[in-house]
Structure formats: C-alpha cells, structure tokens
Design a protein around this motif. Sequence first.
Motif, mmCIF file in Angstrom:
data_model
loop_
_atom_site.group_PDB
_atom_site.id
_atom_site.type_symbol
_atom_site.label_atom_id
_atom_site.label_comp_id
_atom_site.label_asym_id
_atom_site.label_seq_id
_atom_site.Cartn_x
_atom_site.Cartn_y
_atom_site.Cartn_z
ATOM 1 N N ALA A 1 0.831 -1.203 0.000
ATOM 2 C CA ALA A 1 0.000 0.000 0.000
ATOM 3 C C ALA A 1 0.864 1.252 0.000
ATOM 4 O O ALA A 1 2.004 1.254 0.472
ATOM 5 N N GLY A 2 0.305 2.340 -0.529
ATOM 6 C CA GLY A 2 1.026 3.600 -0.609
ATOM 7 C C GLY A 2 1.095 4.320 0.718
ATOM 8 O O GLY A 2 0.587 3.824 1.736
ATOM 9 N N PRO A 3 1.703 5.497 0.738
ATOM 10 C CA PRO A 3 1.851 6.268 1.979
ATOM 11 C C PRO A 3 0.532 6.583 2.668
ATOM 12 O O PRO A 3 0.478 6.725 3.893
ATOM 13 N N ASP A 4 -0.547 6.670 1.879
ATOM 14 C CA ASP A 4 -1.856 6.977 2.476
ATOM 15 C C ASP A 4 -2.604 5.724 2.907
ATOM 16 O O ASP A 4 -3.758 5.794 3.336
ATOM 17 N N GLY A 5 -1.947 4.558 2.787
ATOM 18 C CA GLY A 5 -2.574 3.307 3.189
ATOM 19 C C GLY A 5 -3.456 2.674 2.136
ATOM 20 O O GLY A 5 -4.064 1.634 2.382
ATOM 21 N N THR A 6 -3.517 3.275 0.952
ATOM 22 C CA THR A 6 -4.363 2.767 -0.119
ATOM 23 C C THR A 6 -3.575 1.841 -1.039
ATOM 24 O O THR A 6 -2.446 2.155 -1.429
ATOM 25 N N LEU A 7 -4.178 0.727 -1.392
ATOM 26 C CA LEU A 7 -3.564 -0.210 -2.320
ATOM 27 C C LEU A 7 -3.996 0.145 -3.737
ATOM 28 O O LEU A 7 -5.192 0.253 -4.018
ATOM 29 N N ARG A 8 -3.043 0.346 -4.597
ATOM 30 C CA ARG A 8 -3.310 0.711 -5.989
ATOM 31 C C ARG A 8 -4.225 -0.317 -6.662
ATOM 32 O O ARG A 8 -4.074 -1.516 -6.488
ATOM 33 N N ALA A 9 -5.160 0.175 -7.456
ATOM 34 C CA ALA A 9 -6.106 -0.703 -8.140
ATOM 35 C C ALA A 9 -5.431 -1.443 -9.290
ATOM 36 O O ALA A 9 -4.433 -0.985 -9.862
ATOM 37 N N VAL A 10 -5.988 -2.586 -9.638
ATOM 38 C CA VAL A 10 -5.482 -3.406 -10.744
ATOM 39 C C VAL A 10 -6.142 -2.960 -12.046
ATOM 40 O O VAL A 10 -7.360 -2.751 -12.105
ATOM 41 N N ASP A 11 -5.348 -2.817 -13.090
ATOM 42 C CA ASP A 11 -5.873 -2.400 -14.395
ATOM 43 C C ASP A 11 -6.309 -3.578 -15.259
ATOM 44 O O ASP A 11 -7.207 -3.443 -16.092
#
Length: 320
Positions: free
Chosen positions: A254-264
Amino acid sequence: MLSRSDLADVPITPAEVVRAVEEAYLAFAAGESDNPRKLSVADPGGSSVSYAMLGRDGRRRVVAMKTSYKFDPGHDRSTKRYYTTITLYDDTTGAPIAMMDCARVGALRTPAVTALLVRETARRGAESALLIGTGTQGRNALPHLLAANPQLRKLMVYGTHPDGLDAVHRHLADAVPHALLEVVDDPYAAAPSADVVLATAGPGTEVALESSHLAPGSVAVLVGYGLAPSTLVDADRVVATSAAQMALTGTDMAGPDGTLRAVDAELPQVLTRTAVARRTEDEKIFVYNSGLVLTDIAVAHALAARAITEGRGVEVPLWD
C-alpha cells in the motif's frame, strides 16, 4: 497417495508446465472452470496460518481441494513448518484420483504464471531480466521464464546464499544449457538495465527496489519480496493474476496513504484479449503474481497422471 519423494523427479518440462497453466487460465476466462475465494484461519498469536482452496477444472473435468498450513512461531528457518496437500477427483467418473503433496506443484506453477505474465507485459525488444532471490521460486524462475520468453538473452541474478546461487545456475543449465547467467553484487545498480525484474526473495531480504531504480518500459513482477511499494504506487499499469487476491495478500504494498493501488487488468482477461496489459512501450508495469488453485490443479493433475503411470505412490483403501 503420492508423497513429496514420489513426485520429486517425475519428468515434466517448463514448457509443459507453462502450457498447462495457460490452459487453466483460458478455461477460467471462458467460464468453464470455477475458482471460489480461498478460506483462511490464523492463530491469534501469529504462530500459524492455514488456507483451504476448492476448484473445478472444466476442461480436465477434475475437482480438487488444496490445503496449506504454515507453522512459524519464531519467524526463522529453524522453527518454520510448511505443508501443502492437494486431493484430486475425476469429475467424469466420480472416483478419487490421488491425494498428494503439493510442494513441487507450487514450485512449478508459480514460475510458470510469472512466465506468462512477462510474456504478456514485456515491451517489444525486451532482452534482459534480473532475478532477485535464490529460494525455491528463484531456482525455478528462469527455466520457465525462458520457456515463454526465449528472446530474453541477458540474465542476471542477485542472491546472498552461495548454495542458492549454485542451484539457480544448475536449474537453468539443466533446462537451457546454452543460457548465460551473470551474478550481480548490487541489484540497485543492475535494475536500470533490466527489462524484466523478478522479485522472488524471502521476507528476510534487505533488497527493496524503488520505482526510480526501474527502467522506462520495464516490468517488475512481485512473487515474494524485493520491491518497495513505490514500484506499485508509481506504476503506469498494474496487472495481477487476481485483483481480489492482491487486495487480500498485497496490503504490504500500500502507498503512503494506506491505499492499495487498483489493478488495471487480470491475467485471464489479458490472455483472452478482453483486457489490455501494455498500452505503450515506455510504460512501467507492476505485476502481482498470486496463484489461483486452478493452476495448481492443472500441474498436479499432470504430475499425478505421470506418477501413477510409472507405478509411483501407494494405493490405499481410504475410500473403500
């Protein structure tokens, strides 16, 4: 019953494993097979975790249940225990086929999936690959990678265990005798020259390549460890074998904001050309390899069929 030793030297080539795994994905994408979400249970203290996975291969007409159990109270190799099994049933006759150890199945199907992911995401003209890690997955990675991507001629490996490095060389030489493999001392320096990066290291690795270390147009495949979250956060494109599984097991990226990037795009759709993996030659693509039980079924069935033909294993009256 097929034990680990029964299956250890059953002959099967990387190309055959890749083909079996691809057929499993195509059947799944066509709606011929079923792959329900896995079940899991963990000890509250973190000493153990176990999974159960059920699947139906519609083309092979095989139903299977895979289980895995990891006991790791001290988080070191001396106390870790890990066991996987798979039970196959013939869905045309209703008869059980085999109950078998799944260690070699997992050791083969994961690099085969990686090979397919690279084949579908690598830019045109890609010819170099960097392997990080020399454990079970690292040792099997390159033979399968080349089975689906023979154009990759510049191969590099980084590892800290001499025995592991020797094993990577042996596995590659056995499968592709003419292939050349360079051992690199600094993966950060080697990464900018790699069109493909395979991160197969264990959780104890100190390597964590950042997005800035990756070349434009490169593909970074996360199988184990070796990539920092920025490689996912900053990627131009994200491809996974399963978006749902990545959401479940990829939270450490997950990124710095705690969000996991979505899959394309997911691999089954990419293989059937209903989704696009790469759009431009200079895109950096992050790939997340998490196995579907359907790929275990395909490889397990192939191994079981050959082992039984050779008279291996023990026939037991378990179902009589």
